[in-house]
Design an enzyme around this catalytic site. Structure first.
Site, PDB file in Angstrom:
ATOM      1  N   HIS A  76       0.811  -1.219   0.000  1.00 51.96           N
ATOM      2  CA  HIS A  76       0.000   0.000   0.000  1.00 51.96           C
ATOM      3  C   HIS A  76       0.841   1.264   0.000  1.00 51.96           C
ATOM      4  O   HIS A  76       0.423   2.296  -0.505  1.00 51.96           O
ATOM      5  CB  HIS A  76      -0.961   0.009   1.196  1.00 51.96           C
ATOM      6  N   GLY A  77       1.996   1.202   0.604  1.00 45.76           N
ATOM      7  CA  GLY A  77       2.815   2.412   0.618  1.00 45.76           C
ATOM      8  C   GLY A  77       4.105   2.210   1.373  1.00 45.76           C
ATOM      9  O   GLY A  77       4.207   1.323   2.238  1.00 45.76           O
TER      10      GLY A  77
END
Lengths: 305, 468
Positions: free
Chosen positions: B323-324
């Site tokens: 996701h990041g």
């Protein structure tokens, strides 16, 4: 065209037609019953200045400082407060221009802010995009502004909130276009406000186009125009780097025969008279409006008594 | 060019008309070529410089796919697969994680001078990289034959409705659709339009409205009390759900209008009665990707309990990292893994006890935990999330209307709550919005469009998952 595409075309036409008709009706209902019924909103005031021609009305133009600092009922029973939140001189000059198109003789009051001539327009919700002059003023020539529902897209909530606040003012007092807060902040909250504001550097700015337009409007009319600098908290004045330029400009303005400048910027009011450092609260606006009325009575007893 | 912008509406309208006009020629290559050009134009609106990256990734996987299939030796196949993995994960690592790992290394070893690159994250890189990865892995496993048509393959990778934020489609589902003729279908089109309007409703009306409150609180966590922080966390749970599921619905709807079928990505996840159930309903395309390409190859559930726990943690930490590049996402993934493991333990040892807990209580409990974990996801860094939890657990419920409304007014709060109720009421609509009569589609779309126009939040706000 096969059956599927023909069915789809019919579906799309039906959908667009029904949505457009309902949108048109809803927009009209909303415009007439909400937007144009909220006396305190910018959109209402814009609509009023363009469409209404009340012979005895004395208008008060300006920014949010006009809206919160002038009590129309005290100054004159025919006064109406056209102050609009978040706008600048560009917009009150437009109001003045529209007012001077009317065949009237009543004086005009303009609240003059010491930051001078700026170009910001504030929120789109201040406007009603039914008139070409407003589209030109705000430079909003988007096609959306001609479509029902889309022209107010994203602002319905704002209009409705303003309407509810106007109809059911909880901690505000409403008076002929003016909105006054009746809350008094604690010393600590007010001091916090002063500190926050002191971080901003304030200065008087000239915009030659606006100044030129203002002078041409003033010189083209014989109606009396009162430029009033309503009170600021002293902490704000200390932040200004070129106040001299502002007062020099006001002296220039006063050379016009039909202009009178009334400066209350340095009137020292107690903290409890302010909503924040540049806006008065209800008590402050009452006090200031009485002071202003006293001066106006002396200068112009015919219109203010 | 966001899906919720007028410019996209015009773009899609032109593509739609031209696409079906070209499709009348009954030539798949022409249709695909047109979709490919449209997709590249769409992507260029974001940043044309990264177009080369998609083309590079697509062509290399196309060639590697064919080579793996043609290769007779297992070692050779393995080598080619590794090449594909290095290339795809290498691109992802360089553009998404390089600075994160370097900075974390600097922090851990207290090195004063580190190498940090000024890298812009290419939009959609996590999505299309996973999509192409699944293609080569499936060919390696013998589950899929490589595409013979390079245009079909390039279009499969860059298909604009799902390019920037998924769903992460499997080649076995989507690629064959590019190799067959599409014909205009009235019912599918009506369904597609309904998915688009419902998706826009979720994004513009609900997610963007909730974002006003959420952003106000997360911008200044320190100055709010427990009351506002709890409201903001619940609002964020619904914001991210409506934002992402809204995008997925629009992607599916647009694809349907072009004659394609994408997978369902969300299935009312907040009604899940367990964590396992939640992950069957949330971002289904990603969770099944991790299940098929990571969890099962690691041994899946057919191992010792200890190994299963290990596998779960690996999958969820990597899922968080996907996701990041931030420790907040890793924490988010870790705790999801933790609660899944805990759930397995409870089921293993206390099955008979929990059997009697009513489903609504289970749903409520799962929601509360998922909701708390979103705080990690939304926070800028770990310190902010810890501050958020600390402030909640101060249990300061003093009444301050301004604070409860996050300084955005009571009307904003009332509307936000009403929209969540409206969302839950919309669950009463037929499953996947499949109405029986075309008049029902008409009525649904009229009402939804009017709600969007009347209650939509102003501004073309970015979809949250675009940043991943």
């Amino acid at each position: 065209m096969n059956l599927s595409t023909s069915n789809f075309s019919k579906f799309l036409i039906k959908l667009i037609f029904i949505v457009s008709v309902i949108s048109f009706i809803l927009t009209k209902i909303f415009e007439q019953n909400i937007i144009l019924k909220t006396q305190t909103s910018g959109a209402y005031k814009i609509n009023k200045i363009i469409n209404e021609d009340l012979e005895n009305e004395i208008p008060i133009f300006g920014t949010s400082r006009a809206k919160s600092n002038y009590s129309s009922s005290i100054i004159n029973k025919n006064c109406f407060n056209y102050g609009v939140d978040g706008i600048s001189s560009k917009i009150w000059i437009f109001f003045l221009e529209e007012e001077l198109k009317k065949n009237k003789q009543k004086p005009i009051i303009i609240n003059f802010d010491l930051n001078g001539f700026r170009n910001y327009l504030g929120s789109n919700s201040n406007y009603i995009f039914n008139y070409p002059s407003i589209k030109n003023l705000t430079n909003q020539h988007s096609f959306n502004n001609n479509l029902p529902l889309l022209k107010y897209y994203g602002y319905y909530e704002y209009y409705l909130t303003e309407y509810l606040k106007y109809k059911f003012p909880l901690n505000k007092i409403i008076d002929k276009g003016g909105v006054y807060s009746n809350s008094i902040f604690s010393d600590s909250d007010f001091n916090f406000n002063i500190i926050r504001r002191s971080k901003l550097s304030e200065f008087f700015k000239i915009d030659s186009n606006q100044v030129k337009k203002l002078f041409s409007l003033i010189n083209a009319t014989n109606r009396k125009i009162y430029f009033v600098i309503s009170p600021y908290h002293k902490s704000v004045l200390n932040n200004y780097s070129n106040l001299k330029d502002a007062f020099q400009f006001l002296r220039l303005l006063e050379k016009c025969e039909n202009v009178k400048v009334l400066n209350y910027s340095e009137v020292e009011l107690k903290n409890e008279m302010f909503f924040n450092t540049s806006h008065l609260n209800y008590n402050g606006s009452q006090l200031f409006s009485k002071l202003l009325l006293d001066s106006l009575k002396l200068i112009d007893s015919e219109n203010f008594n | 060019m966001y899906f919720n912008s007028i410019s996209f509406l015009f773009f899609f309208f032109i593509v739609f008309i031209m696409y079906w006009s070209i499709s009348r020629l009954k030539n798949i290559t022409y249709s695909n070529l047109f979709l490919l050009v449209s997709s590249y134009i769409f992507y260029s609106f974001w940043d044309w410089r990264f177009l080369g990256l998609i083309i590079l990734s697509s062509i290399s996987d196309y060639i590697i796919g064919i080579k793996i299939f043609q290769s007779k030796k297992n070692n050779h196949k393995k080598l080619l697969l590794r090449l594909s993995l290095i290339l795809n994960i290498g691109l992802l690592f360089t553009f998404k994680y390089f600075n994160f790992f370097i900075n974390s290394f600097i922090d851990v070893f207290s090195i004063s001078d580190g190498v940090s690159l000024n890298i812009i994250l290419p939009v959609g890189i996590s999505f299309y990289t996973f999509q192409t990865l699944s293609y080569t892995i499936d060919i390696y496993k013998g589950k899929l034959k490589p595409s013979k048509n390079i245009i079909s393959f390039l279009t499969f990778v860059s298909f604009f409705p799902q390019l920037v934020a998924g769903p992460i489609e499997r080649a076995s589902n989507l690629l064959p659709q590019f190799n067959s003729l599409r014909s205009f279908n009235f019912k599918n089109t009506l369904h597609g339009i309904s998915l688009i309007t419902y998706g826009l409703f979720k994004k513009i009306v609900i997610a963007d409205k909730l974002a006003i409150y959420v952003n106000s609180v997360f911008l200044n966590v320190d100055s709010y009390n427990s009351f506002s922080l709890i409201i903001a966390s619940v609002f964020f749970s619904f914001q991210i759900y409506c934002d992402f599921s809204g995008y997925s619905l629009i992607a599916r709807g647009l694809s349907k209008l072009l004659g394609f079928e994408l997978m369902v990505n969300f299935s009312q996840p907040y009604l899940a009665t367990s964590f396992r159930d939640f992950w069957r309903k949330w971002h289904i395309s990603l969770s099944t990707w991790f299940r098929d390409y990571l969890f099962i190859p690691l041994g899946g559930s057919n191992r010792t309990f200890g190994r299963i726990i290990y596998n779960i943690f690996i999958v969820f930490i990597i899922s968080g990292l996907w996701h990041g590049a931030n420790w907040t996402f890793i924490c988010w993934g870790f705790f999801h893994g933790f609660f899944l493991v805990l759930e397995r333990l409870i089921i293993k040892y206390y099955y008979k006890t929990i059997e009697f807990i009513p489903n609504f209580l289970k749903t409520y409990l799962v929601f509360i935990i998922v909701n708390c974990l979103w705080i990690f996801f939304r926070s800028k860094n770990i310190d902010e999330s810890l501050l958020y939890f600390n402030k909640i657990f101060e249990f300061n419920f003093s009444f301050n209307l301004n604070m409860i409304c996050a300084h955005k007014g009571p009307f904003n709060l009332i509307l936000s709550i009403s929209f969540i109720i409206l969302l839950l009421l919309s669950y009463k609509l037929p499953k996947d919005l499949k109405f029986k009569k075309s008049n029902n589609y008409l009525l649904f779309n009229i009402i939804t469009i009017l709600i969007i126009l009347f209650l939509g939040t102003n501004g073309e706000n970015e979809f949250i998952y675009f940043q991943f």
